[in-house]
Write a protein that holds these residues in place. Sequence first.
Motif, short mmCIF file in Angstrom:
data_model
loop_
_atom_site.label_atom_id
_atom_site.label_comp_id
_atom_site.label_asym_id
_atom_site.label_seq_id
_atom_site.Cartn_x
_atom_site.Cartn_y
_atom_site.Cartn_z
N HIS A 47 10.73 2.85 -4.68
CA HIS A 47 9.49 3.45 -4.90
C HIS A 47 8.46 2.33 -4.59
O HIS A 47 7.21 2.33 -3.64
CB HIS A 47 9.16 3.88 -6.15
CG HIS A 47 7.62 4.30 -6.51
ND1 HIS A 47 6.83 5.36 -6.02
CD2 HIS A 47 6.66 3.59 -7.32
CE1 HIS A 47 5.72 5.18 -6.20
NE2 HIS A 47 5.41 4.39 -7.08
N ARG B 2 7.79 1.52 -0.80
CA ARG B 2 7.09 2.43 -0.05
C ARG B 2 5.39 1.95 -0.55
O ARG B 2 4.72 2.17 0.37
CB ARG B 2 7.43 3.96 -0.70
CG ARG B 2 8.64 4.29 0.00
CD ARG B 2 9.01 5.56 -0.77
NE ARG B 2 10.42 6.10 -0.55
CZ ARG B 2 11.00 7.05 -1.04
NH1 ARG B 2 10.65 7.58 -2.21
NH2 ARG B 2 12.27 7.53 -0.55
N VAL B 3 5.16 1.81 -1.70
CA VAL B 3 3.95 1.50 -2.27
C VAL B 3 3.27 0.35 -1.45
O VAL B 3 2.45 0.35 -1.01
CB VAL B 3 3.79 1.39 -3.57
CG1 VAL B 3 2.38 0.95 -4.08
CG2 VAL B 3 4.11 2.61 -4.41
N THR C 92 4.60 -1.01 1.44
CA THR C 92 4.56 -1.09 2.82
C THR C 92 3.00 -0.26 3.03
O THR C 92 2.33 -0.67 4.13
CB THR C 92 5.62 -0.03 3.22
OG1 THR C 92 6.79 -0.55 2.95
CG2 THR C 92 5.53 0.22 4.58
N TRP C 93 2.52 0.59 2.31
CA TRP C 93 1.40 1.45 2.68
C TRP C 93 0.38 0.27 2.23
O TRP C 93 -0.86 0.01 3.23
CB TRP C 93 1.17 2.46 1.45
CG TRP C 93 -0.11 3.12 1.77
CD1 TRP C 93 -0.37 4.13 2.49
CD2 TRP C 93 -1.28 2.86 1.31
NE1 TRP C 93 -1.73 4.59 2.69
CE2 TRP C 93 -2.56 3.68 1.75
CE3 TRP C 93 -2.09 1.61 0.45
CZ2 TRP C 93 -3.42 3.73 1.33
CZ3 TRP C 93 -3.39 2.01 0.04
CH2 TRP C 93 -4.05 2.87 0.78
N VAL C 94 0.42 -0.54 1.38
CA VAL C 94 -0.59 -1.46 0.97
C VAL C 94 -0.68 -2.56 2.20
O VAL C 94 -1.71 -3.02 2.61
CB VAL C 94 -0.30 -2.23 -0.33
CG1 VAL C 94 -1.12 -3.60 -0.46
CG2 VAL C 94 -0.48 -1.43 -1.37
N ARG C 95 0.68 -2.94 2.41
CA ARG C 95 0.57 -3.93 3.84
C ARG C 95 -0.12 -3.49 5.15
O ARG C 95 -0.76 -4.16 5.76
CB ARG C 95 2.00 -4.34 3.98
CG ARG C 95 2.35 -5.30 5.28
CD ARG C 95 3.61 -5.30 5.48
NE ARG C 95 3.90 -3.79 6.11
CZ ARG C 95 5.24 -3.84 6.19
NH1 ARG C 95 6.20 -4.68 6.10
NH2 ARG C 95 5.63 -2.34 6.72
N ASP C 96 0.13 -2.10 5.36
CA ASP C 96 -0.37 -1.51 6.45
C ASP C 96 -1.69 -1.04 6.57
O ASP C 96 -2.27 -0.93 7.53
CB ASP C 96 0.63 -0.35 6.79
CG ASP C 96 2.16 -0.88 7.24
OD1 ASP C 96 2.40 -2.12 7.48
OD2 ASP C 96 2.92 0.21 7.11
N GLN C 97 -2.07 -0.71 5.45
CA GLN C 97 -3.38 -0.08 5.27
C GLN C 97 -4.58 -0.97 4.77
O GLN C 97 -5.77 -0.77 4.75
CB GLN C 97 -3.38 1.13 4.49
CG GLN C 97 -2.33 2.23 5.00
CD GLN C 97 -2.89 2.77 6.19
OE1 GLN C 97 -3.93 2.92 6.68
NE2 GLN C 97 -1.81 2.92 7.12
N ARG C 98 -4.08 -2.20 4.07
CA ARG C 98 -5.29 -3.10 3.62
C ARG C 98 -4.83 -4.62 4.26
O ARG C 98 -3.89 -4.91 4.20
CB ARG C 98 -5.21 -3.16 2.00
CG ARG C 98 -5.62 -1.73 1.45
CD ARG C 98 -6.97 -1.64 1.51
NE ARG C 98 -7.41 -0.39 0.85
CZ ARG C 98 -7.40 0.66 1.23
NH1 ARG C 98 -7.24 1.00 2.69
NH2 ARG C 98 -7.84 1.97 0.75
#
Length: 313
Positions: A36, A39-40, A42-48
């Motif tokens: 989990h 996944r969290v 990965t989103w932070v790295r890609d979106q921020r």
Amino acid sequence: MNDWTVRTENPWEANLFFVPALTYAYSSNLGDVTVHLQRVMTWVRDQRPFFNRTAGKDHFVWLPNDRGGCWIDPSDPLLGNLIKISHFGFHQTNTKLPEFKMMPQQGASCHIPERDVVAAPYSWQQELLANETYRTFNASSVPNGSLLFFAGSIRENEPEYSGGVRQALWKLYKGGKLGASVTITDRNNLTNFRDLVRSSKYCFAPWGHGWGSRLGLYMVLGCVPVIVQDGVYQPYQHLLPYHEFSIQLPMSRLPHITAILSAIPDTEYVKLRQGLAKYWPAFVWHPKWGGQAYDYVIRSLAARAKNHLAQLY
């Protein structure tokens, strides 16, 4: 999250970034947090954009599961650099021993003291118990109950539970090596548990499958903790003077624990009781009842931000 004295929504003003990963909802006590959390992050790295600026060294997450950061591979590019707030400051590197066979990251430290934070756990009614205890607490008195008290699971055939400490103490107790002044029971449901703790001079505080709840419980019930947790950092150990309100012993001293505690004069023991009365708020969360646990976490994070700037991790 509502403390605007330390919070900002302008990322350019931030020294640290909190990631509300809610890992416990996916891992529970002993489950793997990494799937989990990856996944969290990965989103932070890609979106921020700020994660990549430091490879996550100024981002922090809460890991309240039993073993905190022990699931995380320190070489993981997404998770390895995160500041981890947990309740388990396990810092053993020799985890090949049988008593550590269930530790997920063999040979790796779960807690990096320059980077990570050990926070006091919240326990049910802790603020009410503290208020009940310290409303009439007399730090100058010496309890007339057991010299040392412990009630809880032993699990004789699971040396990985508490790193073998509970089993070693139980063996000494059952063998009559600790004396009549020591009370050890494997019962978890004692109806008079609080009274037994409050009437004892010292209370035994090991860990379990991960962080142990007894240190915080003894603090709010007014019993001097005897901490036997080799290689485990305690909550806010860099901020609190543990020698003023607890006894910390290595596991190797367990055969001599009765003699060690009996040799402490009442004058020194009273000072430990005074330490309990002074520092119990560090283990309680609700500020309405005098809790200061949140304040200690903020102070700890401020220190980690300075450590990051000094490249200490």
